[in-house]
Motif scaffolding. Structure first.
Motif, PDB file in Angstrom:
ATOM      1  N   THR A   1      48.782  18.963 -20.911  1.00  0.00           N
ATOM      2  CA  THR A   1      47.480  19.541 -20.790  1.00  0.00           C
ATOM      3  C   THR A   1      47.815  21.143 -19.837  1.00  0.00           C
ATOM      4  O   THR A   1      47.835  21.029 -18.778  1.00  0.00           O
ATOM      5  CB  THR A   1      46.357  18.766 -20.307  1.00  0.00           C
ATOM      6  OG1 THR A   1      46.385  17.796 -21.216  1.00  0.00           O
ATOM      7  CG2 THR A   1      44.930  19.473 -20.360  1.00  0.00           C
TER       8      THR A   1
ATOM      9  N   PHE B   1      47.755  11.718 -25.269  1.00  0.00           N
ATOM     10  CA  PHE B   1      48.730  12.647 -24.754  1.00  0.00           C
ATOM     11  C   PHE B   1      49.801  11.929 -23.905  1.00  0.00           C
ATOM     12  O   PHE B   1      49.220  11.299 -22.896  1.00  0.00           O
ATOM     13  CB  PHE B   1      48.220  13.753 -24.064  1.00  0.00           C
ATOM     14  CG  PHE B   1      47.449  14.708 -24.909  1.00  0.00           C
ATOM     15  CD1 PHE B   1      47.495  14.802 -26.392  1.00  0.00           C
ATOM     16  CD2 PHE B   1      46.771  15.633 -24.351  1.00  0.00           C
ATOM     17  CE1 PHE B   1      46.658  15.414 -27.085  1.00  0.00           C
ATOM     18  CE2 PHE B   1      45.851  16.709 -25.239  1.00  0.00           C
ATOM     19  CZ  PHE B   1      45.714  16.461 -26.530  1.00  0.00           C
TER      20      PHE B   1
ATOM     21  N   LYS C   1      53.693  13.231 -22.043  1.00  0.00           N
ATOM     22  CA  LYS C   1      54.672  14.108 -21.952  1.00  0.00           C
ATOM     23  C   LYS C   1      56.015  13.853 -21.938  1.00  0.00           C
ATOM     24  O   LYS C   1      56.964  14.805 -22.096  1.00  0.00           O
ATOM     25  CB  LYS C   1      54.502  14.811 -20.324  1.00  0.00           C
ATOM     26  CG  LYS C   1      54.958  13.881 -19.291  1.00  0.00           C
ATOM     27  CD  LYS C   1      54.843  14.648 -17.879  1.00  0.00           C
ATOM     28  CE  LYS C   1      55.498  13.698 -16.594  1.00  0.00           C
ATOM     29  NZ  LYS C   1      55.263  14.475 -15.492  1.00  0.00           N
TER      30      LYS C   1
ATOM     31  N   THR D   1      46.773  22.959 -24.872  1.00  0.00           N
ATOM     32  CA  THR D   1      47.869  22.111 -24.525  1.00  0.00           C
ATOM     33  C   THR D   1      49.311  23.077 -25.203  1.00  0.00           C
ATOM     34  O   THR D   1      49.128  24.038 -25.680  1.00  0.00           O
ATOM     35  CB  THR D   1      48.144  20.982 -25.345  1.00  0.00           C
ATOM     36  OG1 THR D   1      48.223  21.141 -26.764  1.00  0.00           O
ATOM     37  CG2 THR D   1      46.896  20.193 -24.969  1.00  0.00           C
TER      38      THR D   1
ATOM     39  N   ILE E   1      44.555  11.408 -21.495  1.00  0.00           N
ATOM     40  CA  ILE E   1      45.887  12.008 -20.964  1.00  0.00           C
ATOM     41  C   ILE E   1      46.553  11.137 -20.221  1.00  0.00           C
ATOM     42  O   ILE E   1      46.095  10.623 -19.228  1.00  0.00           O
ATOM     43  CB  ILE E   1      45.221  13.282 -20.032  1.00  0.00           C
ATOM     44  CG1 ILE E   1      44.488  14.335 -20.922  1.00  0.00           C
ATOM     45  CG2 ILE E   1      46.509  14.022 -19.614  1.00  0.00           C
ATOM     46  CD1 ILE E   1      44.131  15.498 -20.083  1.00  0.00           C
TER      47      ILE E   1
END
Length: 495
Positions: A367, A320, A322, A383, A296
């Protein structure tokens, strides 16, 4: 310049890299040095641009312009193009204490600000820099040079990362007696345990530490300030104290079941993996073999987790982020000479593409929660996709309905940055902090005095999470200020 048409006749060539499938079988550095002829061509691409932004070294609009340590880049590029490596080494060492670190791990804001980068590939500055210092070691130009005279002044430095090492080097060369305290078992800070071997071999770090020791710097490891040694002891035994403790207060994921087993901070994972290399990499306490790994956080630390998990033979790794993917070319709001925020396939991503036939990065994803099994182990993540929209003149993150997903996961690494320095040492010294939780100094730009007499601060603990090259600059600047402070103090005592 030595060859005026070099930038027109020669194309950019970076260091070669080892085959991705082969290199994930070991922990060696993934780059291969260029040969003499190619290196001289790369130096010749420096174009005598008149106003070289590459060594400007300023921050603007949360971006970097040029080299923070103000390297004399055009000068040593020309010297390299002429094959004069020793003089290139001498010019490089005037501004940069540790080119072997920046030449390996710096993202090279100098190259983003290279004038040639306006409409062409920039000069391969980072590759040339690394080659200069390696030749310096190989040819005996870089060797111990202890000061001939000692001043009688003693300085303690807390933290042996790049800022602490640079301050130690500078103050030692001024003739002061320097002792560096490090809480880990080996000196180097994030250089030792925060950056994987594939990018920076630990023998390179130890080589520099050993050189500093030969010049008279003392390193005391396995020592925590506030526990093994106190503020009172440091202030009594030393004429000045410099805090270079870094910025390692983790930013966490506020999601359900965050305390599930199998969820770790990225830096804990990287440190554990590096320590295991001293004995047996298969015996790391956090190991990815056969597991579905999710990272993340879309930054470099997360990318290092990807590369590490691949070497531990994970089943699959996904990262991941954002934010949306960076564009192939600069956006209008990211013009030259700012650092280029463009799409790149770094070493770990290239390895994933070759080994698993997929780029591990997932963009614009958030997440929401972790799912666990009956034993409390993480088994999956939930998610949602997001997008950036403008509201009332500012960008906000909006969740997109109907984009919920579940991802199988046996191991999760949180790599979303740091909120500031850890507070144990700061609280022990009773230091004043700024609005972001960093060590407050008299002038946040170029004055390194803290709220406590005789105590200074530099590096990420003062500046916030940043680049290795900025830490080196801060270490050099705090050393200059502390040197002036000790000189004035000595003059007052003798007058």
């Amino acid at each position: 310049m030595g060859y005026l048409r070099g930038f027109m006749e020669f194309s950019r060539q970076d260091q070669a890299t080892r085959d991705p499938i082969e290199r994930i079988k070991d922990w060696e550095e993934y780059t291969i040095r260029l040969d003499e002829d190619e290196l001289q061509k790369q130096g010749a691409r420096c174009m005598d641009c008149g106003t070289p932004f590459c060594h400007t070294g300023v921050s603007f609009n949360q971006s970097d312009i040029g080299c923070p340590v103000n390297n004399f880049i055009p000068e040593w590029n020309e010297l390299v193009s002429e094959g004069d490596w020793q003089h290139a080494f001498e010019r490089l060492k005037e501004t940069n204490n540790f080119p072997e670190f920046t030449g390996r791990v710096c993202p090279a804001p100098c190259e983003g600000s290279c004038t040639l980068a306006i409409n062409d590939d920039p000069v391969a500055i980072k590759t040339i820099e690394n080659e200069i210092i390696e030749r310096g070691f190989e040819n005996g130009w870089e060797q111990a040079n202890p000061p001939k005279v000692r001043t009688g002044k003693h300085v303690a430095i807390v933290g042996s990362g790049p800022a602490g090492l640079a301050a130690a080097d500078q103050l030692n060369q001024q003739g002061h007696t320097v002792t560096v305290y490090e809480r880990d078992d080996r000196a180097g800070g994030l250089l030792m345990y925060g950056i994987p071997n594939m990018k920076l071999d630990k023998e390179t770090v130890e080589r520099r530490v050993e050189l500093l020791e030969a010049e008279g710097v003392t390193f005391i490891c396995n020592t925590s300030v506030g526990e093994d040694i106190t503020r009172e002891q440091l202030k009594a035994d030393y004429d000045a104290v410099i805090l270079c403790t870094g910025s390692q207060q983790h930013r966490d994921v506020p999601a359900d079941n965050r305390d599930s087993q199998g969820i770790h901070f990225a830096m804990d994972y990287l440190k554990d993996s590096t320590k295991a290399l001293e004995t047996d990499p298969n015996q790391a306490s956090i190991h990815a073999r056969g597991k579905n790994v999710i990272v993340i956080g879309g930054g470099d630390t997360g990318a290092d987790c990807v590369a590490t998990a691949l070497r531990q033979e994970c089943n699959r790794v996904v990262q991941f982020g954002k934010h949306p993917a960076n564009p192939e070319e600069r956006d209008d709001n990211n013009p030259w000479p700012l650092f280029p925020m463009t799409f790149k396939l770094n070493y770990g991503y290239e390895e994933s593409v070759e080994a698993y036939d997929e780029d591990p990065r997932q963009y614009e994803i958030l997440t929401k929660a972790f799912d666990t099994d009956e034993a409390g182990n993480v088994k999956s993540l939930r998610t949602v996709r997001v997008e950036k929209v403008e509201e009332n003149g500012r960008l906000v993150t909006k969740e997109l309905p109907g984009t919920e997903e579940v991802w199988e996961a046996d191991l999760v690494f949180v790599a979303i940055g740091f909120t500031g320095p850890e507070h144990e040492v700061l609280d022990h010294f009773g230091l004043e902090l700024d609005e972001r939780g960093r060590i407050w100094t008299v002038d946040g730009t170029n004055d390194y005095r803290t709220s406590e007499d005789h105590v200074f601060a530099a590096g990420d603990a003062r500046r916030g999470q940043s680049l290795v090259v900025w830490a080196i600059r801060e270490g050099r600047e705090v050393a200059e200020q502390v040197g002036d402070y000790l000189t004035i103090e000595r003059e007052q005592l003798t007058s």
